[in-house]
Design an enzyme around this catalytic site. Sequence first.
Site, PDB file in Angstrom:
ATOM      1  N   ASN A  85       0.799  -1.229   0.000  1.00  0.00           N
ATOM      2  CA  ASN A  85       0.000   0.000   0.000  1.00  0.00           C
ATOM      3  C   ASN A  85       0.827   1.273   0.000  1.00  0.00           C
ATOM      4  O   ASN A  85       0.338   2.344   0.357  1.00  0.00           O
ATOM      5  CB  ASN A  85      -0.954  -0.006   1.197  1.00  0.00           C
ATOM      6  CG  ASN A  85      -1.800  -1.261   1.247  1.00  0.00           C
ATOM      7  OD1 ASN A  85      -1.687  -2.039   2.195  1.00  0.00           O
ATOM      8  ND2 ASN A  85      -2.613  -1.496   0.227  1.00  0.00           N
ATOM      9  N   VAL A  92       1.507   7.112   0.604  1.00  0.00           N
ATOM     10  CA  VAL A  92       0.744   6.030   1.225  1.00  0.00           C
ATOM     11  C   VAL A  92      -0.658   5.982   0.636  1.00  0.00           C
ATOM     12  O   VAL A  92      -1.332   7.003   0.506  1.00  0.00           O
ATOM     13  CB  VAL A  92       0.661   6.230   2.752  1.00  0.00           C
ATOM     14  CG1 VAL A  92      -0.189   5.143   3.393  1.00  0.00           C
ATOM     15  CG2 VAL A  92       2.059   6.210   3.354  1.00  0.00           C
ATOM     16  N   CYS A  93      -1.080   4.785   0.274  1.00  0.00           N
ATOM     17  CA  CYS A  93      -2.405   4.575  -0.303  1.00  0.00           C
ATOM     18  C   CYS A  93      -3.345   4.120   0.800  1.00  0.00           C
ATOM     19  O   CYS A  93      -3.395   2.939   1.146  1.00  0.00           O
ATOM     20  CB  CYS A  93      -2.308   3.524  -1.406  1.00  0.00           C
ATOM     21  SG  CYS A  93      -3.825   3.256  -2.311  1.00  0.00           S
ATOM     22  N   ILE A  94      -4.069   5.066   1.369  1.00  0.00           N
ATOM     23  CA  ILE A  94      -4.932   4.752   2.512  1.00  0.00           C
ATOM     24  C   ILE A  94      -6.152   5.667   2.475  1.00  0.00           C
ATOM     25  O   ILE A  94      -6.050   6.857   2.169  1.00  0.00           O
ATOM     26  CB  ILE A  94      -4.143   4.905   3.838  1.00  0.00           C
ATOM     27  CG1 ILE A  94      -4.922   4.367   5.015  1.00  0.00           C
ATOM     28  CG2 ILE A  94      -3.714   6.338   4.061  1.00  0.00           C
ATOM     29  CD1 ILE A  94      -4.076   4.277   6.288  1.00  0.00           C
ATOM     30  N   CYS A 222      -6.481   2.590   0.593  1.00  0.00           N
ATOM     31  CA  CYS A 222      -7.244   3.455  -0.295  1.00  0.00           C
ATOM     32  C   CYS A 222      -8.170   2.702  -1.223  1.00  0.00           C
ATOM     33  O   CYS A 222      -8.925   3.312  -1.951  1.00  0.00           O
ATOM     34  CB  CYS A 222      -6.298   4.327  -1.113  1.00  0.00           C
ATOM     35  SG  CYS A 222      -5.219   3.390  -2.179  1.00  0.00           S
TER      36      CYS A 222
END
Length: 235
Positions: A85, A92-94, A222
């Site tokens: 992620n 950061v993919c959140i 995300c």
Amino acid sequence: MARPLVPSSQKALLLELKGLQEEPVEGFRVTLVDEGDLYNWEVAIFGPPNTYYEGGYFKARLKFPIDYPYSPPAFRFLTKMWHPNIYETGDVCISILHPPVDDPQSGELPSERWNPTQNVRTILLSVISLLNEPNTFSPANVDASVMYRKWKESKGKDREYTDIIRKQVLGTKVDAERDGVKVPTTLAEYCVKTKAPAPDEGSDLFYDDYYEDGEVEEADSCFGDEEDDSGTEES
């Protein structure tokens, strides 16, 4: 002479910064990149004991928009990270860092995205949770996701993923030594919450720039949810 109006975001960020320095989130240390700029924070992340990140010292940046907390900040790792992620850029993919818009194509619920009631503390907790429990559904780093799944499905026998993480952890020791940072390696050290030292005269002046006397008062990825994954060590 009247003081110029101060954006509400500066006041909010100052309160959050002081709160996080007085009562830190376990495994994190936050400071300003530049003492005169409240919109750019440096974040030090210590790898949790009993995980493959144990002993790691990971550096990141938080960059806040002028309309914070109505819009989310951007969180980017400066340390090279191998994680499903985290993009190669370190971003950061959140979900919590995504603007509060209704986008059915994203696979995210509006409730998973940013809202003004959230804060830096919730971001930090979400990031450490994501490190330990990657979400491999539509990942930011496909290769890392494939390796992680192989490790997971083999019950730890396929060690390619964890070997890369441990190599990166060892590489962070150079940064820790250069920065004069003692990285916690036991649960007792990791869980200790130390208050920031009392501000010096210069810091008092800095705080006064943002507040009048007496004014200061006291993780989904995300791409949506999936079954819990664990980054803890397995036998």
